[in-house]
Write a protein that holds these residues in place. Structure first.
Motif, PDB file in Angstrom:
ATOM      1  N   GLY A 182      -2.210  26.176  -3.593  1.00  9.24           N
ATOM      2  CA  GLY A 182      -2.418  25.519  -2.315  1.00  9.24           C
ATOM      3  C   GLY A 182      -2.037  24.062  -2.324  1.00  9.24           C
ATOM      4  N   TRP A 183      -2.609  23.280  -3.267  1.00 12.92           N
ATOM      5  CA  TRP A 183      -2.451  21.831  -3.260  1.00 12.92           C
ATOM      6  C   TRP A 183      -1.327  21.333  -4.158  1.00 12.92           C
ATOM      7  CZ3 TRP A 183      -4.871  19.181   0.410  1.00 12.92           C
ATOM      8  CH2 TRP A 183      -6.014  19.734   0.991  1.00 12.92           C
ATOM      9  N   GLY A 184      -0.676  22.196  -4.929  1.00 14.19           N
ATOM     10  CA  GLY A 184       0.409  21.757  -5.796  1.00 14.19           C
ATOM     11  C   GLY A 184      -0.070  20.736  -6.810  1.00 14.19           C
ATOM     12  N   ASP A 185       0.714  19.666  -6.990  1.00 11.99           N
ATOM     13  CA  ASP A 185       0.357  18.616  -7.950  1.00 11.99           C
ATOM     14  C   ASP A 185      -0.802  17.758  -7.471  1.00 11.99           C
ATOM     15  OD1 ASP A 185       2.351  19.385  -9.636  1.00 11.99           O
ATOM     16  OD2 ASP A 185       3.750  17.794  -9.102  1.00 11.99           O
ATOM     17  N   ALA A 186      -1.132  17.845  -6.186  1.00  8.74           N
ATOM     18  CA  ALA A 186      -2.060  16.898  -5.573  1.00  8.74           C
ATOM     19  C   ALA A 186      -3.508  17.327  -5.744  1.00  8.74           C
ATOM     20  CB  ALA A 186      -1.720  16.729  -4.087  1.00  8.74           C
ATOM     21  N   TYR A 190       2.169  12.188  10.817  1.00  8.97           N
ATOM     22  CA  TYR A 190       1.018  13.084  10.803  1.00  8.97           C
ATOM     23  C   TYR A 190      -0.105  12.482   9.950  1.00  8.97           C
ATOM     24  CZ  TYR A 190       4.441  16.376  12.594  1.00  8.97           C
ATOM     25  OH  TYR A 190       5.414  16.991  13.352  1.00  8.97           O
ATOM     26  N   ASP A 191      -1.324  12.908  10.231  1.00 10.90           N
ATOM     27  CA  ASP A 191      -2.500  12.412   9.512  1.00 10.90           C
ATOM     28  C   ASP A 191      -2.694  13.200   8.224  1.00 10.90           C
ATOM     29  OD1 ASP A 191      -3.524  10.489  11.540  1.00 10.90           O
ATOM     30  OD2 ASP A 191      -3.691  12.297  12.763  1.00 10.90           O
ATOM     31  N   ILE A 192      -2.780  12.475   7.116  1.00 12.34           N
ATOM     32  CA  ILE A 192      -3.008  13.136   5.831  1.00 12.34           C
ATOM     33  C   ILE A 192      -3.956  12.271   4.998  1.00 12.34           C
ATOM     34  CG2 ILE A 192      -0.794  14.343   5.794  1.00 12.34           C
ATOM     35  CD1 ILE A 192      -1.119  11.503   3.399  1.00 12.34           C
ATOM     36  N   GLY A 193      -4.451  12.863   3.927  1.00 12.75           N
ATOM     37  CA  GLY A 193      -5.221  12.122   2.935  1.00 12.75           C
ATOM     38  C   GLY A 193      -4.565  12.288   1.584  1.00 12.75           C
ATOM     39  N   LEU A 194      -4.887  11.396   0.691  1.00 12.92           N
ATOM     40  CA  LEU A 194      -4.393  11.472  -0.686  1.00 12.92           C
ATOM     41  C   LEU A 194      -5.494  12.053  -1.565  1.00 12.92           C
ATOM     42  CD1 LEU A 194      -2.769   7.912  -0.994  1.00 12.92           C
ATOM     43  CD2 LEU A 194      -1.740  10.024  -0.128  1.00 12.92           C
ATOM     44  N   PRO A 195      -5.084  12.701  -2.660  1.00 10.39           N
ATOM     45  CA  PRO A 195      -3.735  12.990  -3.161  1.00 10.39           C
ATOM     46  C   PRO A 195      -2.970  13.935  -2.229  1.00 10.39           C
ATOM     47  CG  PRO A 195      -5.391  13.260  -4.899  1.00 10.39           C
ATOM     48  CD  PRO A 195      -6.128  13.164  -3.610  1.00 10.39           C
ATOM     49  N   HIS A 196      -1.636  13.750  -2.177  1.00 10.47           N
ATOM     50  CA  HIS A 196      -0.811  14.500  -1.239  1.00 10.47           C
ATOM     51  C   HIS A 196       0.513  14.883  -1.873  1.00 10.47           C
ATOM     52  CE1 HIS A 196       2.280  14.734   2.017  1.00 10.47           C
ATOM     53  NE2 HIS A 196       1.350  15.460   2.590  1.00 10.47           N
ATOM     54  N   SER A 197       1.014  16.039  -1.531  1.00 16.04           N
ATOM     55  CA  SER A 197       2.314  16.514  -1.997  1.00 16.04           C
ATOM     56  C   SER A 197       3.214  16.769  -0.803  1.00 16.04           C
ATOM     57  CB  SER A 197       2.141  17.809  -2.810  1.00 16.04           C
ATOM     58  OG  SER A 197       3.385  18.429  -3.050  1.00 16.04           O
ATOM     59  N   PHE A 198       4.515  16.573  -0.995  1.00 16.61           N
ATOM     60  CA  PHE A 198       5.469  16.928   0.059  1.00 16.61           C
ATOM     61  C   PHE A 198       5.338  18.393   0.458  1.00 16.61           C
ATOM     62  CE2 PHE A 198       9.068  13.662  -1.143  1.00 16.61           C
ATOM     63  CZ  PHE A 198       8.231  12.624  -0.772  1.00 16.61           C
ATOM     64  N   ASP A 199       4.977  19.252  -0.485  1.00 21.34           N
ATOM     65  CA  ASP A 199       5.002  20.702  -0.259  1.00 21.34           C
ATOM     66  C   ASP A 199       3.589  21.257  -0.137  1.00 21.34           C
ATOM     67  OD1 ASP A 199       7.896  22.202  -0.872  1.00 21.34           O
ATOM     68  OD2 ASP A 199       7.732  20.152  -1.594  1.00 21.34           O
ATOM     69  N   ASN A 234       7.754  18.405  -7.241  1.00 19.56           N
ATOM     70  CA  ASN A 234       7.386  18.076  -5.868  1.00 19.56           C
ATOM     71  C   ASN A 234       7.161  16.577  -5.724  1.00 19.56           C
ATOM     72  OD1 ASN A 234       7.394  20.810  -5.559  1.00 19.56           O
ATOM     73  ND2 ASN A 234       5.215  21.021  -5.156  1.00 19.56           N
ATOM     74  N   GLY A 235       7.594  16.028  -4.611  1.00 14.10           N
ATOM     75  CA  GLY A 235       7.416  14.610  -4.352  1.00 14.10           C
ATOM     76  C   GLY A 235       6.074  14.316  -3.719  1.00 14.10           C
ATOM     77  N   GLY A 236       5.741  13.021  -3.696  1.00 11.67           N
ATOM     78  CA  GLY A 236       4.550  12.604  -2.985  1.00 11.67           C
ATOM     79  C   GLY A 236       3.714  11.602  -3.745  1.00 11.67           C
ATOM     80  N   ILE A 237       2.766  10.979  -3.021  1.00 11.21           N
ATOM     81  CA  ILE A 237       1.726  10.160  -3.645  1.00 11.21           C
ATOM     82  C   ILE A 237       0.632  11.150  -4.021  1.00 11.21           C
ATOM     83  CG2 ILE A 237       0.189   8.178  -3.418  1.00 11.21           C
ATOM     84  CD1 ILE A 237       1.938   7.117  -1.190  1.00 11.21           C
ATOM     85  N   TYR A 238       0.751  11.730  -5.190  1.00 12.65           N
ATOM     86  CA  TYR A 238      -0.057  12.901  -5.518  1.00 12.65           C
ATOM     87  C   TYR A 238      -1.258  12.584  -6.406  1.00 12.65           C
ATOM     88  CZ  TYR A 238       2.070  13.020 -10.172  1.00 12.65           C
ATOM     89  OH  TYR A 238       2.451  12.715 -11.454  1.00 12.65           O
ATOM     90  N   ARG A 239      -1.474  11.307  -6.690  1.00 12.03           N
ATOM     91  CA  ARG A 239      -2.697  10.880  -7.362  1.00 12.03           C
ATOM     92  C   ARG A 239      -3.338   9.750  -6.556  1.00 12.03           C
ATOM     93  NH1 ARG A 239      -0.369  10.631 -13.592  1.00 12.03           N
ATOM     94  NH2 ARG A 239      -0.035  12.874 -13.874  1.00 12.03           N
ATOM     95  N   ASP A 240      -4.495   9.296  -7.016  1.00 16.16           N
ATOM     96  CA  ASP A 240      -5.281   8.324  -6.258  1.00 16.16           C
ATOM     97  C   ASP A 240      -4.567   6.998  -6.071  1.00 16.16           C
ATOM     98  OD1 ASP A 240      -7.690  10.005  -6.236  1.00 16.16           O
ATOM     99  OD2 ASP A 240      -7.747   9.591  -8.375  1.00 16.16           O
ATOM    100  N   VAL A 241      -4.909   6.327  -4.962  1.00 14.72           N
ATOM    101  CA  VAL A 241      -4.489   4.948  -4.703  1.00 14.72           C
ATOM    102  C   VAL A 241      -5.737   4.113  -4.479  1.00 14.72           C
ATOM    103  CG1 VAL A 241      -3.203   3.404  -3.179  1.00 14.72           C
ATOM    104  CG2 VAL A 241      -2.276   5.664  -3.741  1.00 14.72           C
TER     105      VAL A 241
END
Length: 808
Positions: free
Chosen positions: A295-299, A32-41, A139-146
């Motif tokens: 809404g966005w959790g850790d992200a 699926y298409d997403i942007g970062l920051p992102h959380s699994f939840d 919560n998992g994820g790439i939740y900060r900037d890259v």
């Protein structure tokens, strides 16, 4: 070449699951298409449960041919909590630890043109990786900037500028810069390292350059120094910052340049006079801040971080405790800019309770000896990473080693304390300019292991004047959803500002999501950053600003939709906070709470749930006639938002997203996480009250209430007053289903006593009433399961000494 760094938060795809062997395959229909920051939840409505497992991310990165042969890296500012990184099917890096930045060198894995980046992430509880426990959600994820970084083979290392001010006064300051230079070339190079000191208005000083030969494939630290007359000092009221620009040249040709902001100030924590900044006493008063949000959790984006810091500043507070893990580097940067001191904390973290392995209720320190080496190294690594990436921030006044690590199994408490002491020493070695603190140090002797003791809860009473530099790291005063009560309820005497105490930090600024049922509802603002009544109480107390007119019940006829931003960037660093209000025929906000749906009619803007989101009283995302949510877009153009509610006139709003032009496309947005894991249930062998906070009606010195939650302490609680109505209450901190309570008296009870429980700390229900008809010291009471947060023993006639309260 001079370095280039760009965000690559946009245009990722994501899929749940491990996808073993998929590192060099094209994505299938489950991506699926997403942007970062992102959380699994996503969306995150503060549900207690969350997805635990793997998630995978993909992105194409284009590399110009001119970059080949240079140092090329991916910078991750936070991935929870294990990341494996692949480029073109080749594994290029792995990082363990969910709260600290890291880089992955991809120089030898990329080719000219398109390159496929694949990142496998998991948030599986790991007995060898900190944190093993904590009152939070994991919560998992790439939740900060890259970011993508390109720099010369001869360069300043990543976060390789360390600025200190060894001598500071109002008349003169010495600015010292340690520049870490890397030579990746196969031969030695002779480098010239120079630096310029500036402020927003002009150049302040030139640091005398240094010439040095750097051996092949190595790095060296080069020290520069300059004196500044009459420096502008950093202070919360005047957060002045300087900028140091360092450069590296070879044969007169510039090879790299980096900038670092810093501030000039000095400070001191004292045991008898409190805290001093720039030679003047400053009473610290602040709030703890968790990073997750409605809404966005850790992200959260950088814009959301900026708003969070601004809300604390708006209260009139002057310090934030980064509870209980290293925060985004931008968080400290905003504290620098807006003028708030910052307590930066490591995640050596405990929660207490049933002490169950396999989930984040475990012993803070491993109980299995085989897990100890990797666990300890995970904290050493994280401390190094936290200090390296945060060390130049003038707002940071301490490195805290953790929070309530005393919630470790008694069998390993000696090892937990030894590790704490070792981490304190490591912090001193890495940064001699700042003290090391111990957060949540109110039990088992942790408070004396560092330079500053941070006492939580009843620690304010147990360690009233401990004779060491200290502050109250957590105190409570509000609870619950919705608007809450206006006035904060002080606890444990924290309303008195004693001269020897450096200050106090409220628990907490914002509601947060937690693995602990019923936790996370002690915010001055809610999960969606809506200020509650006590927020305005604090602002009135600290700044003299009268509260606004709170909305009254009424009949709404329309919606009002506003935004805090007219434009937002498309690089994942910004968003627009949308506020929706229910208004009456006069345009006044009224309490007539209905479900409100927000929908993106035009543009590629997204809410955490996709193209639309519903805010409602049921999810506590709308109350008192209003709700808020953050909108992002990863593609440019106008974003037209429609707000609707049954029976009300709708509202529209346009926010413009700005960024590089992209071809419009239909994004496949991910569904909610496909499954969640249930936390394991405990064996019931550990008292839920062990080492928990205790409140009392009164207490004699040396016989404080905290004694009743410590097994085998050899002492007890004794009421100072000998009148009817005295009581002692153990606070479990979270609601549990309990079925057994044991009360141990220090003497046979010669007076009647009552045992009561409460789920909220206010309304109590009787469990047992006893007349003085026994010579037994202990009462063992079993009953049908009931939900309880507080256990209270009270005495209608005359108090009896209580040695221990155990709850199962």
């Amino acid at each position: 070449m001079i370095r280039e760094q760009r965000f690559i938060n946009d245009d990722w795809t994501f899929a749940y699951g491990e996808h073993s062997g998929a590192e060099d395959e094209l994505p299938g229909p489950d991506w699926y298409d997403i942007g970062l920051p992102h959380s699994f939840d996503l969306p995150d409505f503060r549900e207690q449960r969350f997805y635990v497992g793997h998630g995978c991310y993909r992105r194409r990165v284009d590399v110009p041919e001119a970059w080949l042969g240079q140092w090329i890296a991916l910078e991750f500012l936070g991935v929870f909590q294990v990341a494996e990184v692949f480029v073109n099917g080749r594994r290029v890096g792995r990082h363990e630890g969910g709260y600290t930045p890291f880089t992955v060198d991809i120089s030898d894995a990329v080719v000219a043109g398109a390159n496929e980046v694949f990142v496998r992430v998991d948030n599986i509880w790991n007995p060898r990786l900190a944190p093993r426990a904590g009152d939070y959600s994991f919560n998992g994820g790439i939740y900060r900037d890259v970011s993508l970084i390109v720099a010369d083979r001869v360069r300043i290392d990543w976060y390789g500028i360390h600025v200190t001010t060894p001598e500071v006064s109002r008349e003169r300051a010495t600015v010292a810069a340690a520049i870490e230079v890397v030579n990746d070339e196969p031969k030695p190079v002779l480098v010239d390292v120079a630096a310029v000191l500036s402020d927003p208005g002009s150049t302040v000083a030139l640091l005398p350059p240094v010439r040095r030969s750097i051996p092949a494939r190595s790095r060296e630290v080069i020290d520069l120094e300059v004196a500044v007359a009459h420096p502008l000092l950093w202070h919360p009221d005047q957060p002045h910052r300087y900028k140091l620009t360092a450069s590296v040249s070879v044969d007169g040709v510039a090879r790299d340049s980096q900038k670092a902001s810093f501030g000039v100030r000095w400070f001191e924590f004292t045991a008898d006079r409190g805290f001093f900044l720039n030679g003047e006493h400053l009473d610290l008063h602040g709030a703890n801040v968790h990073q997750n949000r409605g809404g966005w959790g850790d992200a959260g984006t950088r814009a959301s971080i900026r708003r969070d810091v601004a809300m604390i500043k708006d209260l009139g507070m002057n310090i934030i405790r980064g509870s209980h893990y290293p925060h985004h580097p931008y968080f400290a940067e905003e504290c620098d800019r807006q003028g708030l001191l910052f307590w930066s904390e490591l995640h050596f973290w405990g929660i207490g309770g049933e002490n169950v392995e396999g989930y984040w209720f475990a012993s803070a320190y491993p109980i299995d000896e085989a897990n100890e080496p990797e666990f300890e190294e995970s904290l050493r690594r994280a401390l190094r990473e936290m200090i390296r990436t945060h060390r130049n921030h003038p707002s940071i006044i301490t490195w805290s080693i953790g929070n309530e690590a005393f919630f470790s199994d008694d069998r390993v408490i000696g090892k937990a304390k030894a590790l704490t002491r070792e981490l304190v020493d490591l912090a001193h070695e890495l940064d001699p300019t700042r003290p090391a603190a111990i957060g949540g140090a109110q039990r088992k002797g942790f408070d004396v292991l560092g330079d500053i003791a941070g006492y939580n809860g009843d620690g304010a009473e147990l360690f009233h004047d401990p004779g060491i530099p200290n502050l109250v790291a957590e105190y409570h005063g509000v609870r619950g959803q919705g608007p809450g009560e206006y006035e904060v309820e002080w606890e444990h005497g924290v309303e008195v500002d004693y001269p020897w105490r450096s200050g106090k930090i409220f628990w907490c600024a914002f509601h947060y999501k937690s693995v602990a049922d019923g936790a996370g509802l002690q915010g001055l603002a809610d999960y969606w950053r809506m200020p509650r009544r006590p927020y305005h109480w604090y602002r009135e107390r600290l700044r003299g600003i009268a509260p606004p007119a709170f909305p009254e019940p009424g009949t709404a006829v329309a919606l009002r939709l506003t935004s805090d931003a007219e434009t937002i960037p498309t690089d994942g660093t910004g968003d627009a906070r949308l506020l929706i209000e229910l208004v009456d025929e006069r345009g006044a906000r009224v309490v007539d709470d209905l479900d409100v749906q927000l929908t993106v009619l035009e543009g590629e803007g997204v809410f955490p749930s996709g193209r639309s989101i519903t805010l409602s009283p049921e999810t506590h995302s709308l109350w008192d006639g209003a709700g808020a949510i953050e909108l992002r877009s990863y593609a440019p153009g106008p974003q037209r938002i429609l707000a609707t509610a049954e029976g009300l006139a709708a509202a529209e709003l346009v926010v413009v997203a700005k960024g590089p032009r992209k071809a419009p496309r239909a994004r496949r947005l991910p569904p909610p996480a496909p499954w969640v894991t249930e936390p394991p249930s405990g064996s019931g062998d550990t008292s839920l009250a062990a080492y928990r906070p205790v409140s009392v009606s009164s207490a004699e010195p040396l016989h404080e209430g905290g004694n009743v939650t410590v097994a085998g302490s050899g002492t007890y609680w004794r009421a100072q007053n000998r009148e009817p109505g005295e009581w002692v209450a153990a606070n479990l901190e979270f609601p549990y289903a309990i079925s057994r309570i044991e009360v141990v008296f220090a003497e046979p009870p010669a007076q009647p006593w009552l045992l009561e429980t409460s789920a909220d700390g206010r309304e109590f229900a009787q469990v047992h009433s006893a007349e003085p008809a026994t010579e037994e010291l202990g009462a063992y009471l079993e009953f049908p399961p009931r939900t309880a947060r507080v256990i209270r023993v009270s005495f209608p006639e005359k108090p009896i000494d209580v040695e221990e309260i155990r709850v199962y």
